[in-house]
Design an enzyme around this catalytic site. Structure first.
Site, PDB file in Angstrom:
ATOM      1  N   CYS A  33     -50.692  -0.709  23.497  1.00 61.49           N
ATOM      2  CA  CYS A  33     -51.994  -1.338  23.630  1.00 61.49           C
ATOM      3  C   CYS A  33     -53.002  -0.421  22.950  1.00 61.49           C
ATOM      4  O   CYS A  33     -52.688   0.714  22.607  1.00 61.49           O
ATOM      5  CB  CYS A  33     -52.405  -1.449  25.090  1.00 61.49           C
ATOM      6  SG  CYS A  33     -51.384  -2.579  26.048  1.00 61.49           S
ATOM      7  N   GLY A  57     -51.680  -4.045  19.377  1.00 61.01           N
ATOM      8  CA  GLY A  57     -51.402  -5.139  20.303  1.00 61.01           C
ATOM      9  C   GLY A  57     -51.995  -6.435  19.799  1.00 61.01           C
ATOM     10  O   GLY A  57     -53.186  -6.478  19.472  1.00 61.01           O
ATOM     11  N   ASN A  65     -53.674   2.000  28.182  1.00 60.73           N
ATOM     12  CA  ASN A  65     -52.618   2.073  27.175  1.00 60.73           C
ATOM     13  C   ASN A  65     -51.515   2.969  27.717  1.00 60.73           C
ATOM     14  O   ASN A  65     -51.777   4.118  28.067  1.00 60.73           O
ATOM     15  CB  ASN A  65     -53.184   2.658  25.874  1.00 60.73           C
ATOM     16  CG  ASN A  65     -52.129   2.915  24.809  1.00 60.73           C
ATOM     17  OD1 ASN A  65     -52.323   3.747  23.948  1.00 60.73           O
ATOM     18  ND2 ASN A  65     -51.024   2.216  24.863  1.00 60.73           N
ATOM     19  N   GLY A  66     -50.293   2.425  27.786  1.00 59.33           N
ATOM     20  CA  GLY A  66     -49.168   3.204  28.294  1.00 59.33           C
ATOM     21  C   GLY A  66     -48.458   2.447  29.385  1.00 59.33           C
ATOM     22  O   GLY A  66     -48.770   1.290  29.658  1.00 59.33           O
ATOM     23  N   TYR A  91     -44.388   5.436  13.466  1.00 56.64           N
ATOM     24  CA  TYR A  91     -44.556   3.992  13.290  1.00 56.64           C
ATOM     25  C   TYR A  91     -45.802   3.394  13.932  1.00 56.64           C
ATOM     26  O   TYR A  91     -46.510   2.604  13.307  1.00 56.64           O
ATOM     27  CB  TYR A  91     -43.321   3.284  13.851  1.00 56.64           C
ATOM     28  CG  TYR A  91     -43.445   1.781  13.936  1.00 56.64           C
ATOM     29  CD1 TYR A  91     -43.474   0.990  12.790  1.00 56.64           C
ATOM     30  CD2 TYR A  91     -43.538   1.142  15.177  1.00 56.64           C
ATOM     31  CE1 TYR A  91     -43.586  -0.397  12.876  1.00 56.64           C
ATOM     32  CE2 TYR A  91     -43.644  -0.241  15.269  1.00 56.64           C
ATOM     33  CZ  TYR A  91     -43.677  -1.007  14.122  1.00 56.64           C
ATOM     34  OH  TYR A  91     -43.791  -2.362  14.201  1.00 56.64           O
TER      35      TYR A  91
END
Ligand code: SF4
Length: 473
Positions: free
Chosen positions: A8, A36, A111-112, A255
C-alpha cells in the site's frame, strides 16, 4: 514484472493554515499508485471535522475533478492507495480508516501487515470489539483508541499501542489536531517526510511522492520513530528506535518501489543497477544485446550491460495505458493480460542472442509468455537473468508472496525452470549479493532465505478474516 503486488502507499499533509490539502494528497497518491491499485481514499480535517471519500479503483477514477473539488480545504489530510494483503477487495476495507472514539476522531492509513494481527483481533473480539472491515488496519485503530481512554494524549496512545504490534507498519494517523507518522522498529516498509515551500509538512511512503507535490525531502522516518506534527511544529519520539534489528524489505529495492525514490539513503535506481552488475558477474552470458522487462527490469538490465559490455537495447515495450497486469485473480486472465501489456521490438531482437532481465519468477507463467513473445519476434537465444534470488518462502509483512506451493523455485531446479519457461539459460542473483544492493546487513530477505525477523503467524490467507466469519455462521 513479477506479478507480485506491492502493499500500500500512505500520504499525509499538515499545513499551518487551511489549504487545498486534498489536492496535495491527490497528487501524492498519484505518485504512489504503483504501490496499490485496488482502492484509494482521502480524509480531510477541516477544523476538526473529517470529510472523506474512498472507493475501489485508481486515484484518477475515484477522484475525478468534480469529486475532488467536493473535499473542503483544511489544515490536514491523509490518503491511501491499497492493494489488500489482508482482507478482501471491498469498500469496507478501503482506507484511510476513520474512527470516532470517546476522546475525538482518528483517521488512519497503513502500509504493511501485522504478523500478530489474528491474535490481536481474537483478543479484541473476546472483549466485545466489533469489526467493520476484515483488514488488520482496523485492529490497529482499535488498539490506539482503547489506549487513548487512559493515555494523556494521542501520541502516548499510539506509543502504547505500538508496543503490542508485531510485523510491518508504516502508519500515518490524523487526530483533530495532530498528524502522526510511525514506522515499525524493524523498518520493513519505507516512510519519509518533507516540507513544501509554504511550510506544510508532508509524509509519504516514498520520496517520489514528495517530489510530485514539490516538497523538499527532509529525511526518512527512522525504524521505531514516531513524528508528531502540530501547530507547535514537529516532535520526534524515539523510544522504540533501536529496540529491534533493522529489517528493511530488500524487495522494495528490487521491485516494489519506484526507481526515482530514495529509501533510507539508498537510491532505488542505483541499487537496481548494482543488482544488474552483480548478476552479470555471477552469471555472465555470451550474447549480443541486453534487454529488460519493463518497468522494474530496465534498471537492472542497464547494470548488466554496464558490467558485461554487452549493448543495452529496448526489446520490449509496455502498453502504459492499461492498468497493472495482475489486478484480476486467475491464471487465464494473467496470460491474456501479459499479451496485451507487452510487445517485442522485432528489429532489436531478431536474429540476436538476447539477455533478458526481470526482477523475479513467481509461478513461471509470465516468464514463459515473455520468452515466447521474444522467440516469435525472432530472438535466436534467450538467456534469462533474474535480479533477485529464487522465491522460496512466503512474506508476512505486506506483500502477496503467500504460498510456497505456487513458487516455482520450490519444486524445480534452475535448469528445470529454464526448460519450463523456454529459456536457453537462467541465472538468479546470488543471495549473498543482496546486502550489496543497499550496502548494509539490516535487510529482510525472508522470502529468499526463510530467516524471518519476527515470529510468524500460522494462518496467512489473505481472506483469513472473511473465512473466519463464514466459519462462525
Ligand atoms: Fe520484503 Fe521478502 Fe521480507 Fe516480505 S519477506 S518484507 S517481500 S524481503
Amino acid at each position: 514484472m513479477s506479478g507480485l503486488h506491492e502493499e500500500c502507499g500512505v500520504f499525509g499533509v499538515f499545513c499551518p493554515g487551511a489549504e487545498d490539502v486534498a489536492g496535495l494528497v491527490y497528487y501524492g497518491l498519484y505518485a504512489l499508485q504503483h504501490r496499490g491499485q485496488e482502492s484509494c481514499g482521502i480524509v480531510v480535517n477541516d477544523d476538526g471535522v473529517f470529510v472523506s471519500h474512498k472507493d475501489l479503483g485508481l486515484v484518477g477514477d475515484v477522484f475525478p475533478p468534480e469529486r475532488l473539488s467536493t473535499l473542503p480545504h483544511g489544515s490536514m489530510a491523509v490518503g491511501h492507495v491499497r492493494y489488500g494483503t489482508t482482507g478482501g477487495s471491498t469498500r469496507a476495507n478501503c482506507q484511510p480508516i476513520e474512527v470516532n472514539h470517546q476522546k475525538g476522531k482518528l483517521a488512519l492509513a497503513h502500509n504493511g501487515n501485522l504478523s500478530n494481527a489474528a491474535a490481536l483481533r481474537d483478543e479484541l473480539e473476546l472483549t466485545g470489539a466489533i469489526f467493520h472491515s476484515t483488514s488488520d488496519t482496523e485492529t490497529i485503530a482499535y488498539i490506539v483508541t482503547r489506549e487513548r481512554l487512559t493515555a494523556p494524549s494521542i501520541e502516548e496512545a499510539v506509543k502504547r499501542a505500538s508496543r503490542r504490534l508485531e510485523g510491518a507498519y508504516s502508519l500515518v494517523l490524523m487526530s483533530s489536531t495532530k498528524l502522526i507518522a510511525l514506522r515499525d522498529p524493524h523498518g520493513f516498509r519505507p516512510l519519509c517526510y518533507g516540507v513544501t515551500g509554504d511550510g506544510a509538512y508532508v509524509v509519504a511512503s516514498e520520496s517520489c511522492a514528495l517530489q510530485a507535490v514539490g516538497a523538499q525531502f527532509v529525511r526518512d522516518v527512522e525504524p521505531g520513530e514516531m513524528l508528531v506534527f502540530s501547530k507547535e511544529g514537529m516532535v520526534s519520539h524515539r523510544d522504540h528506535c533501536g529496540s529491534k534489528g533493522r529489517s528493511a524489505c530488500i524487495f522494495e529495492y528490487i521491485y516494489f518501489a519506484r526507481p526515482d525514490s530514495v529509501i533510507d539513503g539508498v537510491s532505488v535506481h542505483d541499487s537496481r543497477i548494482r543488482a544488474g552488475r552483480l548478476l552479470a558477474a555471477a552469471h555472465p552470458a555470451d550474447a549480443d544485446i541486453v534487454i529488460g522487462v519493463p518497468d522494474s527490469g530496465l534498471d537492472a538490465a542497464l547494470g548488466f550491460s554496464l558490467q558485461s559490455g554487452i549493448p543495452y537495447g529496448i526489446g520490449l515495450i509496455k502498453n502504459k495505458y492499461i492498468g497493472r497486469t495482475f489486478i484480476s485473480p486467475g491464471q487465464s486472465n494473467r496470460l491474456d493480460k501479459v499479451k496485451i501489456k507487452l510487445s517485442p521490438v522485432e528489429s532489436v531482437v531478431r536474429g540476436k542472442r538476447v539477455v533478458l532481465i526481470d526482477d523475479s519468477i513467481v509461478r513461471g507463467t509470465t516468464s514463459q509468455r515473455i520468452v515466447r513473445l521474444l522467440r516469435e519476434a525472432g530472438a535466436k537465444e534467450i538467456h534469462m537473468r533474474i535480479s533477485a534470488p529464487p522465491f522460496l518462502h512466503p512474506c508476512y509483512y505486506g506483500t502477496d508472496i503467500d504460498s510456497e506451493e505456487h513458487l516455482i523455485a520450490n519444486h524445480h531446479t534452475t535448469q528445470e525452470i529454464a526448460a519450463i519457461i523456454g529459456a536457453d539459460t537462467l541465472g538468479y542473483l546470488p543471495r549473498e549479493a543482496l546486502r550489496e544492493l543497499v550496502g548494509h546487513d539490516g535487510i529482510c530477505a525472508a522470502c529468499f532465505d526463510g530467516s524471518y525477523p519476527t515470529p510468524i503467524p500460522t494462518d496467512t490467507r489473505k481472506d483469513r478474516f472473511e473465512q473466519k466469519l463464514s466459519e462462525k455462521r
